[in-house]
Design an enzyme around this catalytic site. Structure first.
Site, PDB file in Angstrom:
ATOM      1  N   HIS A   1       0.853  -1.185   0.000  1.00 51.29           N
ATOM      2  CA  HIS A   1       0.000   0.000   0.000  1.00 51.29           C
ATOM      3  C   HIS A   1       0.888   1.233   0.000  1.00 51.29           C
ATOM      4  CE1 HIS A   1      -4.039   1.649   0.485  1.00 51.29           C
ATOM      5  NE2 HIS A   1      -3.440   2.641   1.119  1.00 51.29           N
TER       6      HIS A   1
ATOM      7  N   ASP B   1     -14.095   3.021   6.276  1.00 50.77           N
ATOM      8  CA  ASP B   1     -12.992   3.726   5.610  1.00 50.77           C
ATOM      9  C   ASP B   1     -13.477   4.403   4.330  1.00 50.77           C
ATOM     10  OD1 ASP B   1     -10.176   4.465   5.288  1.00 50.77           O
ATOM     11  OD2 ASP B   1     -10.307   3.209   3.511  1.00 50.77           O
TER      12      ASP B   1
ATOM     13  N   ARG C   1     -12.643  13.001   4.327  1.00 51.95           N
ATOM     14  CA  ARG C   1     -11.329  13.611   4.601  1.00 51.95           C
ATOM     15  C   ARG C   1     -10.761  14.280   3.359  1.00 51.95           C
ATOM     16  NH1 ARG C   1      -8.030   8.911   5.941  1.00 51.95           N
ATOM     17  NH2 ARG C   1      -6.314  10.378   6.069  1.00 51.95           N
TER      18      ARG C   1
ATOM     19  N   SER D   1      -6.802   4.341   8.445  1.00 58.03           N
ATOM     20  CA  SER D   1      -7.385   4.123   7.123  1.00 58.03           C
ATOM     21  C   SER D   1      -6.668   2.978   6.411  1.00 58.03           C
ATOM     22  CB  SER D   1      -7.274   5.425   6.318  1.00 58.03           C
ATOM     23  OG  SER D   1      -7.482   5.189   4.959  1.00 58.03           O
TER      24      SER D   1
ATOM     25  N   LYS E   1      -7.972  -1.362   6.124  1.00 63.92           N
ATOM     26  CA  LYS E   1      -8.137  -2.064   4.835  1.00 63.92           C
ATOM     27  C   LYS E   1      -7.256  -3.305   4.784  1.00 63.92           C
ATOM     28  CE  LYS E   1      -7.378   1.706   2.088  1.00 63.92           C
ATOM     29  NZ  LYS E   1      -7.804   2.978   2.643  1.00 63.92           N
TER      30      LYS E   1
HETATM   31  N1  URA Z   1      -4.096   6.045   1.701  1.00 66.84           N
HETATM   32  C1  URA Z   1      -5.116   5.516   2.405  1.00 66.84           C
HETATM   33  O1  URA Z   1      -5.569   4.405   2.151  1.00 66.84           O
HETATM   34  N2  URA Z   1      -5.641   6.251   3.399  1.00 66.84           N
HETATM   35  C2  URA Z   1      -5.174   7.466   3.726  1.00 66.84           C
HETATM   36  O2  URA Z   1      -5.682   8.052   4.644  1.00 66.84           O
HETATM   37  C3  URA Z   1      -4.115   8.015   2.976  1.00 66.84           C
HETATM   38  C4  URA Z   1      -3.586   7.283   1.965  1.00 66.84           C
END
Ligand code: URA
Length: 435
Positions: free
Chosen positions: A82, A161, A168, A183, A187
C-alpha cells in the site's frame, strides 16, 4: 451518544476511551452521525492527534465495520502493498500482477484519488468495463484462481474507511498520522494478510512533506500492524518528483502496461522491484535481497506478468478487446498540446506538487466528494530530472478537454521544471526501510 460533547473533548485535547471510539465508528457507518459533525471531529483529531490506544481502537473498529476475508489453506502467502499516495504512482498496477506471478496471493484493496494524489481505483476504472466493486466471496474466488484481484472498499468491506476517506479528501483532514494509519491498516487487516509492504512517501506532492514526518507515519503503521499480528515493513520514498513520465488515470495505466512489457521507466521499475523483494524477504521465500531481486528480474523478463494483467482485466469484467484497442491510441482527449523548451541544459527538478495540481484541475482529480473525474486527461512525456534537453525538447504533453484547459495547464507547468547547465545527481527514490 452526545457527539457534540465528544467533538469538544477532542478539540480540547482529551483522549477518548476505546469503547467511545468504537461507538463513533459504528454510528457514523450506520448513518447516525452526519458528515458535518464527523468533519468537525476529524479536524479536531487532525489538530490534537490520537493516542496509540485510540488509533488502535479506530483501526480495529473500521476493519470490523465489514467482512474480514478468510482464506483457504494454500501454500501461497497472502500479501499486499500500500502506498500513502503520490503523483504518477502507478506502482500497484505493475506490482500486483508481478506478485501473483511470483507465487503470492494478492487481494489488493485500494482507494480513489485523495487530494492531488491519484488513486488506483480511478486508474483501473479507465479500463473499459473494469469492475472494482467485487463482493468478498468473489475476491477470494478470483485470488484463489488467478492470484490477484484489485478492488475497492465496498459496502461489504471496510465501509467505515470508504465513508471517512471521501469526507477527509474534501475537508483538509488527510495528512494526519493516526487517520492515515487507521485508514490504511483497517483495509489491510480486513484483507487477512500474512505480510504487507508499505510505500510511505514524502516530499512536495506527498501528505508527509519531510522524511521525518514520513518516518513517524511509517513507525506508527509498522508498530500498530505488529500489535495486530501483521508482518509489515515500510520503505520511505521520495515524492518531490512524479513516479515515471505520466500522471492522469488512463495515461498511467498505459505507462504501467508498458512497464510490464519491459519498457521502463526506470524509477517505476526499480521501485516495483524493491517492494516485491521486500515481500519475498518478509515471507521467507528469499533469504537475501540479491536473490530476491534476481528472481523478480527473471519473472519480469517473461511475458507472464503482462498476461496476468489481462487475465485480471477479464476476470473483473473488463473488455479485453476494447482495452487492447485503447492501448494502441496515442491521444484520447480532444486537445493534446506540448510544453517545449526554448533553451538547452539539464533538468534539475520536476515539481510533483505542481504536476498533481495541474492534473487535478484538468479534471483528473476531485475537488468535492461528488466530482466526476475525466479518466483520459493528464500529462505524459513528463521529462525526468537529470535529462539533457535542447531547444524544442518536450517537457510534458498535456491531454485536455478544451484548448483553454490545455493552455492554462501549459502556463502553470512552466514553473514545475527547473534547469541548469550541468547535470545534477538525480534524487534517490528509496531513502530508508522501517521495520
Ligand atoms: N491512503 C489511504 O488508504 N488512506 C489514507 O488516509 C491516505 C492514503
Amino acid at each position: 451518544m452526545n457527539f457534540p460533547a465528544l467533538i469538544e473533548a477532542k478539540r480540547d485535547g482529551q483522549s477518548l476511551t476505546m469503547d467511545t471510539i468504537r461507538a463513533v465508528i459504528r454510528d457514523f457507518t450506520n448513518g447516525d452521525i452526519p458528515d458535518y459533525q464527523m468533519a468537525a471531529f476529524l479536524m479536531a483529531v487532525f489538530y490534537r492527534g490520537m493516542t496509540p490506544e485510540e488509533t488502535e481502537a479506530m483501526t480495529r473498529a473500521m476493519r470490523d465495520s465489514g467482512t474480514v476475508l478468510q482464506w483457504p489453506d494454500d501454500p501461497r502467502p497472502v500479501v499486499d502493498k500500500h502506498s500513502t499516495g503520490g503523483v504518477g504512482d502507478k506502482v500497484s498496477l505493475v506490482l500486483a500482477p508481478l506478485l501473483a506471478c511470483l507465487g503470492f496471493r494478492v487481494p489488493m484493496i485500494s482507494g480513489r484519488g485523495l487530494g492531488i494524489t491519484g488513486g488506483t481505483l480511478d486508474k483501473l476504472e479507465s479500463i473499459p468495463g473494469f469492475n472494482t466493486q467485487l463482493p468478498p466471496a468473489q475476491i477470494i474466488e478470483q485470488v484463489q484462481s488467478i492470484g490477484v484481484a484489485m478492488v475497492g472498499q465496498t459496502i461489504d468491506m471496510i465501509p467505515a474507511d470508504k465513508m471517512l476517506y471521501a469526507l477527509r479528501d474534501v475537508t483538509g483532514t488527510v495528512p494526519s498520522i493516526p487517520l492515515i494509519t487507521a485508514s490504511i491498516l483497517s483495509k489491510k487487516l480486513a484483507e487477512g494478510l500474512q505480510a504487507l509492504v508499505m510505500d510511505v512517501k514524502f516530499g512536495s506532492a506527498a501528505f508527509m512533506k519531510t522524511s521525518a514526518e514520513a518516518r513517524n507515519l511509517a513507525q506508527s503503521i509498522v508498530r500498530l500492524a505488529r500489535e495486530c499480528g501483521l508482518n509489515t515493513r515500510a520503505l520511505l520514498t521520495n515524492m518531490d518528483v512524479p513516479v515515471g513520465c505520466s500522471a492522469g488515470n488512463w495515461l498511467e495505466v498505459r505507462e504501467a502496461v508498458g512497464c510490464l512489457e519491459g519498457d521502463g521507466p526506470g524509477d517505476l521499475q526499480a521501485l516495483t522491484i524493491e517492494l516485491a523483494a521486500s515481500l519475498l524477504l518478509q515471507t521467507g521465500i528469499a533469504t537475501d535481497a540479491a536473490t530476491a531481486r534476481q528472481s523478480i528480474l527473471e519473472v519480469l523478463a517473461t511475458d507472464a506478468p503482462r498476461k496476468k494483467f489481462d487475465e485480471m482485466v477479464q476476470a473483473q469484467g473488463g473488455d479485453l478487446a476494447a482495452f487492447t484497442r485503447k492501448l494502441q491510441l496515442d491521444k484520447l482527449s480532444p486537445v493534446v498540446m506540448e510544453l517545449e523548451t526554448l533553451d538547452e541544459g539539464f533538468i534539475t527538478s520536476v515539481n510533483a506538487g505542481i504536476i498533481g495540481e495541474v492534473v487535478r484541475d484538468l479534471g483528473g482529480g476531485r475537488r468535492t466528494k461528488e466530482s466526476e473525474i475525466d479518466p483520459e486527461v493528464g500529462l505524459d512525456m513528463i521529462a525526468r530530472p537529470d535529462e539533457p534537453f535542447g531547444v524544442g525538447s518536450v517537457l510534458a504533453r498535456v491531454h485536455a478537454r478544451t484548448r483553454d484547459d490545455a493552455e492554462e495547464a501549459l502556463r502553470r507547468l512552466k514553473s514545475a521544471f527547473e534547469f541548469q547547465d550541468e547535470p545534477l545527481e538525480p534524487p534517490r527514490t528509496i531513502i530508508e526501510v522501517v521495520q
